[in-house]
Scaffold this motif. Structure first.
Motif, PDB file in Angstrom:
ATOM      1  N   CYS A   1      -8.421   0.460  -0.456  1.00 10.32           N
ATOM      2  CA  CYS A   1      -7.750   2.562  -0.774  1.00 10.32           C
ATOM      3  C   CYS A   1      -7.327   0.800  -1.879  1.00 10.32           C
ATOM      4  CB  CYS A   1      -6.830   2.166   0.218  1.00 10.32           C
ATOM      5  SG  CYS A   1      -7.788   2.724   1.492  1.00 10.32           S
TER       6      CYS A   1
ATOM      7  N   THR B   1       0.796  -1.190   0.105  1.00 12.93           N
ATOM      8  CA  THR B   1      -0.151   0.381   0.105  1.00 12.93           C
ATOM      9  C   THR B   1       0.816   1.119  -0.495  1.00 12.93           C
ATOM     10  OG1 THR B   1      -1.543  -1.164   1.557  1.00 12.93           O
ATOM     11  CG2 THR B   1      -1.859   1.309   1.047  1.00 12.93           C
TER      12      THR B   1
ATOM     13  N   TYR C   1      -6.809   5.998   2.671  1.00 13.98           N
ATOM     14  CA  TYR C   1      -6.603   5.318   4.359  1.00 13.98           C
ATOM     15  C   TYR C   1      -5.970   5.732   5.104  1.00 13.98           C
ATOM     16  CZ  TYR C   1      -3.233   2.181   6.316  1.00 13.98           C
ATOM     17  OH  TYR C   1      -3.206   1.285   7.983  1.00 13.98           O
TER      18      TYR C   1
END
Length: 222
Positions: free
Chosen positions: A162, A86, A100
């Motif tokens: 996300c 991520t 996020y």
């Protein structure tokens, strides 16, 4: 001149320069990061308070039929591996970071509220999770009463929501299922803790995007 990567995408520097030049994105980046920093610094105080309380011991049929095993290394590897992915995606797409951070803020607030209102004793057979990175946010003390709803599951669901690439989402979904099962194997959470987390996180994610109009940021330039 715009610096681009080999795949034709903006470089990390260009992506973040552009984001910081956009008032809508810049404000959410800076304010969100500040709130998270303040929140994380205060979490050890909250969890140390929670740990001193007495709670209710739940009867959990699922846990009663799963022998407890220490799978800390596997859980740690999955969670922080997906976190690294991520982070890598957010380097080239600050909107992922904004989504996020702001959802994380409200997830933490929701967890603190439910943990405070629903005091629970740890499940029978709990094996403490060895996670030197996450433990920093607990003040490097053993916390076992942060139960409803599961923070580890919430993190995995938030990462899944996300991420944008299909292949990333497939990995994210597999990671969610794996972590949920492994948390039960280690008896870190009750079944209700891990089952409720995906639904609650999804609702929070949708609410935050709607209230803060995060869905408008992807193509926003001002």
């Amino acid at each position: 001149m715009c610096i681009v990567t080999e795949l034709g995408k903006p470089s990390v520097k260009q992506a973040w320069t552009t984001a910081l030049q956009s008032p809508k994105k810049r404000d959410k980046l800076l304010i969100g990061s500040f709130i998270v920093a303040i929140m994380l610094s205060g979490m050890p105080i909250f969890f140390n308070y929670i740990q001193k309380r007495q709670g209710v011991l739940l009867s959990d049929w699922v846990l009663a039929n799963i022998p407890a095993h220490d799978v800390s290394i596997i859980i740690f590897t999955i969670i922080w591996g997906m976190a690294a992915l991520t982070f890598a995606r957010a380097l080239y797409n600050p909107v992922i970071y904004i989504n996020y951070v702001w959802t994380l803020i409200f997830i933490n607030l929701a967890r603190m509220l439910t943990i405070y209102l629903i005091p629970l004793d740890p499940p029978v057979g709990l094996i403490h999770l060895l996670d030197p990175l996450t433990n920093v946010f607990y003040g490097n003390t053993v916390i076992t009463r942060d139960l409803f709803f599961s923070g580890h599951t919430s993190t995995m669901v938030l990462i899944f929501l996300c991420l944008e690439k299909r292949s990333d989402k497939v990995m994210g979904f597999i990671a969610i299922i794996a972590v949920m099962v492994l948390l039960l194997v280690q008896h870190i959470h009750y079944t209700i803790d891990v089952v409720a987390a995906p639904f609650l996180v999804y609702l929070i994610f949708l609410a935050v995007r709607k209230i803060l109009k995060l869905d408008q940021l992807k193509n926003s330039e001002n």
